[in-house]
Write an enzyme that holds these catalytic residues in place. Structure first.
Site, PDB file in Angstrom:
ATOM      1  CE  LYS A 174      -2.053   6.980  -3.383  1.00 48.49           C
ATOM      2  NZ  LYS A 174      -2.227   6.044  -2.340  1.00 48.49           N
ATOM      3  CG  ASP A 209     -10.018   5.400   1.851  1.00 51.65           C
ATOM      4  OD1 ASP A 209      -9.184   5.783   2.817  1.00 51.65           O
ATOM      5  OD2 ASP A 209      -8.568   4.440   0.869  1.00 51.65           O
ATOM      6  CD  GLU A 251      -5.376   3.430  -2.226  1.00 49.42           C
ATOM      7  OE1 GLU A 251      -5.861   4.062  -2.246  1.00 49.42           O
ATOM      8  OE2 GLU A 251      -3.772   3.465  -3.122  1.00 49.42           O
ATOM      9  CG  ASP A 260      -1.383   0.699   1.392  1.00 49.41           C
ATOM     10  OD1 ASP A 260      -1.998   1.898   0.417  1.00 49.41           O
ATOM     11  OD2 ASP A 260      -2.363   1.307   2.784  1.00 49.41           O
TER      12      ASP A 260
HETATM   13  P1  ADP Z   1      -3.869   8.038   4.523  1.00 52.64           P
HETATM   14  O1  ADP Z   1      -5.136   7.169   3.548  1.00 52.64           O
HETATM   15  O2  ADP Z   1      -3.854   9.809   4.533  1.00 52.64           O
HETATM   16  O3  ADP Z   1      -2.882   7.943   4.244  1.00 52.64           O
HETATM   17  P2  ADP Z   1      -4.680   6.506   7.434  1.00 52.64           P
HETATM   18  O4  ADP Z   1      -5.160   5.665   6.990  1.00 52.64           O
HETATM   19  O5  ADP Z   1      -2.919   6.301   7.390  1.00 52.64           O
HETATM   20  O6  ADP Z   1      -3.783   7.866   6.228  1.00 52.64           O
HETATM   21  O7  ADP Z   1      -5.279   7.868   8.606  1.00 52.64           O
HETATM   22  C1  ADP Z   1      -4.792   8.392   8.999  1.00 52.64           C
HETATM   23  C2  ADP Z   1      -5.946   9.741   9.749  1.00 52.64           C
HETATM   24  O8  ADP Z   1      -6.778   8.414  10.824  1.00 52.64           O
HETATM   25  C3  ADP Z   1      -5.317  10.890  10.119  1.00 52.64           C
HETATM   26  O9  ADP Z   1      -5.782  11.717  10.635  1.00 52.64           O
HETATM   27  C4  ADP Z   1      -5.452   9.666  11.994  1.00 52.64           C
HETATM   28  O10 ADP Z   1      -5.828  11.352  13.552  1.00 52.64           O
HETATM   29  C5  ADP Z   1      -6.939   9.190  12.008  1.00 52.64           C
HETATM   30  N1  ADP Z   1      -6.787   8.100  13.320  1.00 52.64           N
HETATM   31  C6  ADP Z   1      -5.453   6.862  13.812  1.00 52.64           C
HETATM   32  N2  ADP Z   1      -6.607   6.691  14.645  1.00 52.64           N
HETATM   33  C7  ADP Z   1      -7.867   7.289  14.722  1.00 52.64           C
HETATM   34  C8  ADP Z   1      -8.706   7.255  15.961  1.00 52.64           C
HETATM   35  N3  ADP Z   1      -8.669   6.091  16.690  1.00 52.64           N
HETATM   36  N4  ADP Z   1      -9.325   7.944  16.155  1.00 52.64           N
HETATM   37  C9  ADP Z   1     -10.025   8.928  15.339  1.00 52.64           C
HETATM   38  N5  ADP Z   1      -9.038   9.083  14.159  1.00 52.64           N
HETATM   39  C10 ADP Z   1      -7.695   7.855  14.255  1.00 52.64           C
HETATM   40 MG    MG Z   2      -4.957   5.681   3.206  1.00 53.43          MG
END
Ligand code: ADP
Ligand code: MG
Length: 621
Positions: free
Chosen positions: A90, A215, A191, A27
């Site tokens: 990206k 997503d 994805e 990913d």
């Molecule tokens: P991306 O797809 O942009 O790489 P992610 O899927 O890794 O991002 O998500 C990151 C986001 O998820 C961040 O904004 C983080 O604060 C939020 N996040 C992670 N855990 C939690 C949680 N337990 N509750 C709310 N938000 C969360």
């Molecule tokens: Mg993501």
């Protein structure tokens, strides 16, 4: 061949004999990237680094000597050296400088100023110019090294995921990045498709369903409507917002606090504001499982209840539901037809988000796989299928090698990437490189190398009798149609004059397995050299075009320029001619940038904007 992994440490529990069929799933994310592999039960597992971490921040930091680091260590350099710390690569994939110009100020680093219409964006770090493909390959390489250490074996084959809305150029760029990292990219997977596979959706060949994949990550929101039939995923529609994600939830909280303490926080220095946003993110995450958050900060009490947080989030969540409705409309699907919803991205952990999604869709909501990991896990499932470890799953017929045509400088331009499902029909537009050009040779090649001389020539024909037009004006559409038996028909058509020509090439599959394996191996062993050579030729082409354009511009507009400007431009043209002779990519790109900046005032002055544009060197193939 399946690999036994210790789930807790991610390391190999016992050495397995070397085999060819290990394929990893990757990913390659905007904020974080992950790598996974299926274990000996076919169950996908995230491969952890030596510290036990699963996520690698998609961030690269360059030191002054041009060496670099990737991941959390790079992220730590963000505050102190933002110009050399690259994130959100990206967002740049397959994009031109023109595409990115408007949002340049949302990046902490700078781009090469390339005013040419189709000039791909390049990142400028200490006056070296990196393509998003190169930068993504650094991230991929770091993931592969991490996985090789954990599994104690060499990794050479992978499946990489991309957003469903990625276009051809963005997918090709991702493929190129994999190749540059030394990987044989067996497939680029959407994805949302990967996320569904992680839940086993689509693995049952008898299943026929329409599902939604929701997503919500850190910076982006994507909703996809997929139709699954006989193990084939079709993307019916996608909608999203590339600037809506968890960061905006943090911002809403931080702003509320700033407003509560209007007087105390009136003149908040930037680092303090960052600190406040960090605490806001902590509060948000805390409130996903608790009802109140309190923190003492610089003598102020920062507090927030779950109910208050939900009020702040409501408008943001509402936007995602509106976009979901729009995606359903685009797909022509009634909401009652959606049987399953798959949740992806860290922000779907927020209870209010889950509630809104489940209320809106009224369908089964899948949220028990870790939403940060679900895409990589699904990619590993797809990888396991492609590795041939799941004999129960039939694979679709695909093209074994890429098919494309030769473009300026002997480069291979892939039109049908390898592993494309057949039958397939893909077209792409080209143009001429010389004024009044009457003929255009179309030479068809098969193979994975970047220079056609290393690939296999399948045939050639000439599109003749083009009416005379200035270079770059003709619109020549080349269409590759591949039928289920692998017979390729190539059709070229000049769209302005309707001149056309068609040939049938029978040998797309006419190649032995050994020969094919050789061609593939070659492409991997030579990927780095090939890519460097390709970039050098592209820089050369750009340089030569600019030389021609300057010549044209001077002969038409010399009266608009002062003697000093005329001399300055002529001098630079001479220097560019010399550099093109020696062919050093970075120095050519550097001088192109400098000339573009130098020429700005007179291109503005040139009354005829078309001529002005000529100096910026419109790219032609
Ligand atoms: P991306 O797809 O942009 O790489 P992610 O899927 O890794 O991002 O998500 C990151 C986001 O998820 C961040 O904004 C983080 O604060 C939020 N996040 C992670 N855990 C939690 C949680 N337990 N509750 C709310 N938000 C969360
Ligand atoms: Mg993501």
């Amino acid at each position: 061949m399946k690999i036994p992994i210790d789930i807790k440490t991610g390391s190999l529990t016992q050495m397995s004999p070397l085999s060819q069929d290990l394929v990893v799933g990757i990913d390659l994310g905007t904020t974080n990237s992950l790598i996974a592999v299926a274990d000996n039960e076919g169950k996908p597992q995230i491969i952890r680094d030596y510290k036990g971490k699963t996520m690698v921040p998609s961030i690269i930091h360059f030191f002054e000597d041009n060496s670099y680091i990737v991941g959390i260590e790079a992220k730590h350099q963000m505050g102190s050296d933002p110009k050399a710390t690259l994130y959100s690569i990206k967002r740049l994939m397959g994009k031109s400088f023109q595409d990115m110009k408007e949002i340049q100020n949302t990046f902490g680093y700078t781009f090469l100023e390339n005013y040419e219409d189709e000039g791909l964006v390049r990142v400028n770090v200490n006056n070296k110019f990196y393509t998003p493909v190169e930068l993504s390959s650094f991230i991929l390489k770091a993931l592969v090294i991490q996985a090789e250490a954990a599994l104690d074996r060499k990794i050479s084959r992978a499946v990489i995921t991309v957003p469903a809305y990625f276009n051809d150029a963005q997918r090709q760029a991702t493929r190129d990045a994999g190749k540059l990292a030394g990987l044989d990219v067996l497939r680029i997977v959407n994805e949302p498709t990967a996320a569904s596979l992680a839940y086993g959706l689509g693995l049952d060949r008898n299943m026929e369903e329409t599902i939604a994949v929701y997503d919500l990550g850190g910076g982006t929101f994507d909703i996809s409507i997929l139709r699954i039939e006989n193990g084939i995923f079709e993307v019916l529609s996608t909608k999203g917002d590339t600037f809506l994600g968890g960061d905006d939830f943090d911002l809403a909280i931080a702003e509320k606090w700033k407003n509560t303490y209007r007087n105390e926080l009136q003149l908040l220095p930037l680092e303090k504001w960052y600190e406040l946003k960090w605490i806001a993110e902590e509060a948000k995450i805390h409130l996903s499982q608790n009802t109140v958050f309190t923190r003492l900060w610089n003598g102020l009490t920062l507090s927030l209840s779950k109910i208050e947080a939900e009020e702040l989030f409501q408008p943001l969540i509402f936007k995602t539901i509106e976009l979901s409705a729009a995606a359903l409309r685009d797909a022509g699907i009634a909401i009652t037809e959606i049987s399953n919803v798959v949740m992806v991205g860290g922000s779907t952990r927020i209870p209010a988000v889950k509630n809104a999604v489940s209320q809106y869709f009224q369908a089964k909501v899948h949220d028990d796989v870790n939403p940060d990991e679900v895409v990589a896990l699904g990619a590993a499932v797809q990888a396991d299928i492609l590795a041939g470890n799941r004999k129960d799953l039939l694979l679709l017929d695909v093209t074994p090698l890429s098919l494309g045509i030769e473009t300026l400088g002997g480069l291979m331009d892939v039109i049908v990437p390898r592993n494309t499902k057949v039958p397939a029909r893909i077209g792409r537009n080209y143009t001429t490189s010389k004024d009044g050009q009457k003929n255009l040779a179309i030479t068809v090649y098969q193979g994975e190398r970047d220079l056609v001389k290393h690939n296999r020539k399948l045939g050639a024909f000439i599109l003749s009798n083009l009416p005379p037009m200035p270079a770059g004006l003709p619109k020549i559409e080349v269409v590759f149609a591949l039928d289920a038996d692998g017979i390729l028909t190539v059709k070229a058509r000049e769209l302005r004059s309707e001149t056309s020509m068609e040939v049938v090439i029978k040998s797309a599959y006419g190649i032995s397995d050994e020969e094919m394996a050789m061609l593939l191996l070659d492409s991997i062993h030579n990927a780095k050299n090939d890519m460097e050579e390709k970039q050098r030729i592209e820089a050369l082409n750009e340089g030569k075009l600019l030389i021609d354009s300057i010549q044209k511009f001077i002969s038409l507009n010399s009266t608009l320029m002062t003697t000093e400007e005329l001399n300055g431009l002529t001098e630079r043209k001479k220097n560019l001619e010399l550099l093109v002779e020696t062919g050093n990519k970075d120095s050519i790109m550097g001088l192109i940038q400098e000339i573009n900046e130098y020429a700005q005032p007179f291109t503005h002055r040139a009354m005829d904007s078309v001529l002005g544009a000529a100096l910026s060197g419109k790219k032609v193939d």
